[in-house]
Design a protein around this motif. Structure first.
Motif, PDB file in Angstrom:
ATOM      1  N   ALA A 197       0.821  -1.216   0.000  1.00 25.74           N
ATOM      2  CA  ALA A 197       0.000   0.000   0.000  1.00 25.74           C
ATOM      3  C   ALA A 197       0.855   1.266   0.000  1.00 25.74           C
ATOM      4  CB  ALA A 197      -0.935  -0.018   1.206  1.00 25.74           C
ATOM      5  N   ASP A 198       1.916   1.292   0.805  1.00 22.11           N
ATOM      6  CA  ASP A 198       2.778   2.477   0.863  1.00 22.11           C
ATOM      7  C   ASP A 198       3.518   2.684  -0.453  1.00 22.11           C
ATOM      8  OD1 ASP A 198       2.025   3.021   3.450  1.00 22.11           O
ATOM      9  OD2 ASP A 198       3.786   2.085   4.356  1.00 22.11           O
ATOM     10  N   PRO A 209      -6.940   1.389  -4.101  1.00 24.18           N
ATOM     11  CA  PRO A 209      -6.013   0.393  -4.657  1.00 24.18           C
ATOM     12  C   PRO A 209      -6.271   0.036  -6.116  1.00 24.18           C
ATOM     13  CG  PRO A 209      -6.651  -0.234  -2.446  1.00 24.18           C
ATOM     14  CD  PRO A 209      -7.510   0.936  -2.812  1.00 24.18           C
ATOM     15  N   ALA A 210      -7.538  -0.105  -6.507  1.00 29.14           N
ATOM     16  CA  ALA A 210      -7.824  -0.443  -7.907  1.00 29.14           C
ATOM     17  C   ALA A 210      -7.383   0.686  -8.833  1.00 29.14           C
ATOM     18  CB  ALA A 210      -9.312  -0.734  -8.084  1.00 29.14           C
ATOM     19  N   ALA A 211      -7.604   1.930  -8.409  1.00 29.06           N
ATOM     20  CA  ALA A 211      -7.177   3.068  -9.229  1.00 29.06           C
ATOM     21  C   ALA A 211      -5.658   3.143  -9.293  1.00 29.06           C
ATOM     22  CB  ALA A 211      -7.754   4.365  -8.658  1.00 29.06           C
ATOM     23  N   VAL A 225      -1.513  -5.023  -5.867  1.00 31.83           N
ATOM     24  CA  VAL A 225      -1.351  -4.156  -4.701  1.00 31.83           C
ATOM     25  C   VAL A 225      -1.611  -5.004  -3.460  1.00 31.83           C
ATOM     26  CG1 VAL A 225      -2.084  -2.058  -3.517  1.00 31.83           C
ATOM     27  CG2 VAL A 225      -2.133  -2.164  -6.036  1.00 31.83           C
ATOM     28  N   LYS A 226      -0.560  -5.184  -2.643  1.00 30.06           N
ATOM     29  CA  LYS A 226      -0.668  -5.962  -1.408  1.00 30.06           C
ATOM     30  C   LYS A 226      -1.123  -5.038  -0.289  1.00 30.06           C
ATOM     31  CE  LYS A 226       3.667  -6.805  -1.893  1.00 30.06           C
ATOM     32  NZ  LYS A 226       5.059  -7.246  -1.599  1.00 30.06           N
ATOM     33  N   ARG A 227      -2.175  -5.444   0.424  1.00 30.18           N
ATOM     34  CA  ARG A 227      -2.763  -4.556   1.429  1.00 30.18           C
ATOM     35  C   ARG A 227      -2.761  -5.165   2.827  1.00 30.18           C
ATOM     36  NH1 ARG A 227      -8.335  -3.200   0.141  1.00 30.18           N
ATOM     37  NH2 ARG A 227      -7.953  -1.275   1.299  1.00 30.18           N
ATOM     38  N   VAL A 233      -5.219  -6.658  -4.389  1.00 31.74           N
ATOM     39  CA  VAL A 233      -5.958  -6.311  -5.601  1.00 31.74           C
ATOM     40  C   VAL A 233      -5.065  -6.559  -6.808  1.00 31.74           C
ATOM     41  CG1 VAL A 233      -7.116  -4.454  -6.876  1.00 31.74           C
ATOM     42  CG2 VAL A 233      -7.286  -4.554  -4.371  1.00 31.74           C
ATOM     43  N   TRP A 234      -5.613  -7.226  -7.817  1.00 33.73           N
ATOM     44  CA  TRP A 234      -4.926  -7.498  -9.088  1.00 33.73           C
ATOM     45  C   TRP A 234      -5.584  -6.647 -10.164  1.00 33.73           C
ATOM     46  CZ3 TRP A 234      -1.937 -12.082 -10.953  1.00 33.73           C
ATOM     47  CH2 TRP A 234      -1.902 -12.189 -12.350  1.00 33.73           C
TER      48      TRP A 234
END
Length: 299
Positions: A197-198, A209-211, A225-227, A233-234
């Motif tokens: 995320a960072d 994250p999707a954006a 994006v690993k949260r 999110v892929w």
């Protein structure tokens, strides 16, 4: 699904000194902790987790010509990793002090011999793995000027040989230092970019994250994006978005969780899994990693 071809992982080999704190850090005083010493480094951890999935893997890196370097290579070899690791005289093997508390960890790093990884060594190692189908690069190699040439050579050598490529963005603070534009130019047109995320915020701004994934898919064909506890999110260039929840588990130490996630994602995706199935496998391994101390799979 099919068994993936060999994966070549390029990047840091580190000695981790992990302190799992008993409570908040008491600055200027004493804080109780469970302390352990063992193998670390984003690339080395990922390679160990890939080997644990029974996929052939070669680690390309550098250690000092010291006891720590010999220990790091020996433990990786025992874990099933083929080590194409340079030994650099007069320079210590890299070391990281990890302070872990709850779901956060703070790292104090000396990259040591990792800074001496050469493009020539990377080129030879990739050429010596004709059965490889994929190259995965830890971005720590790109984020320091001393090792950047080796990282760029790794991606170029992979493209020349028709390998698919992935990069783990590594760490938000050095990403901010080098700048998003420079970093994205180095990884342009890779097949898969992994960011937490960072790191996603450092590279794509404070979007959802999707954006963020859609912004970064202009550079990489696929973005994950690993949260952490919020899942992952892929996003790919077709506009497809896949969301996965994290596995619920008691957190002992988050060190290496992202590396385990990367190994699960890569081995599943390279075996032909759908994005949803690859994310599911990635979150399974991430949960396994946080449930124990240390950065590597348990024997």
């Amino acid at each position: 699904m099919t068994r993936p071809a060999r994966v070549v992982v390029v990047g840091d080999v580190i000695t981790d000194v992990v302190a799992v704190l008993s409570g908040p850090l008491a600055a200027g005083s004493d804080t109780g902790a469970e302390i352990s010493l063992g193998g670390g480094g984003q690339a080395a951890n990922t390679a160990a987790w890939v080997a644990a999935q029974r996929v052939d893997v070669t680690l390309v890196g550098a250690v000092g010509d010291d006891d720590a370097g010999r220990d790091r290579v020996a433990e990786l070899t025992r874990a099933g990793v083929d080590c194409a690791v340079e030994r650099i005289e007069g320079v210590p093997t890299g070391t990281v002090i990890v302070l872990a508390a709850d779901d956060e960890r703070t790292m104090v790093s000396q990259r040591g011999a990792n800074l001496r990884l050469s493009g020539a060594h990377v080129e030879r190692a990739v050429a010596a793995a004709p059965d490889a189908g994929h190259l995965h690069l830890s971005a720590y190699t790109l984020l320091d000027a001393a090792s950047r040439g080796a990282g760029l050579r790794a991606l170029a050598a992979a493209r020349e040989r028709g390998l698919t490529t992935s990069v783990d963005a590594a760490s938000a603070a050095p990403l901010r230092r080098v700048g998003a534009a420079a970093f994205l130019s180095w990884v342009r047109d890779i097949d898969l970019l992994l960011v937490n995320a960072d790191e996603a915020t450092a590279l794509a701004g404070g979007l959802d994250p999707a954006a963020q994934g859609r912004v970064l898919s202009a550079t990489a064909r696929r973005v994950v994006v690993k949260r952490g506890a919020a899942g992952a999110v892929w996003v790919d260039r077709t506009g497809a978005v896949h969301v996965a929840s994290a596995r619920r588990t008691a957190v002992v130490d988050v060190t290496g969780a992202g590396d385990a996630f990367a190994a699960g994602l890569l081995t599943a995706w390279l075996a032909g899994a759908t994005p949803a199935a690859a994310l599911s496998r990635a979150t399974d391994l991430g949960a396994m990693a946080v449930s124990t101390a240390g950065a590597r799979p348990q024997p």
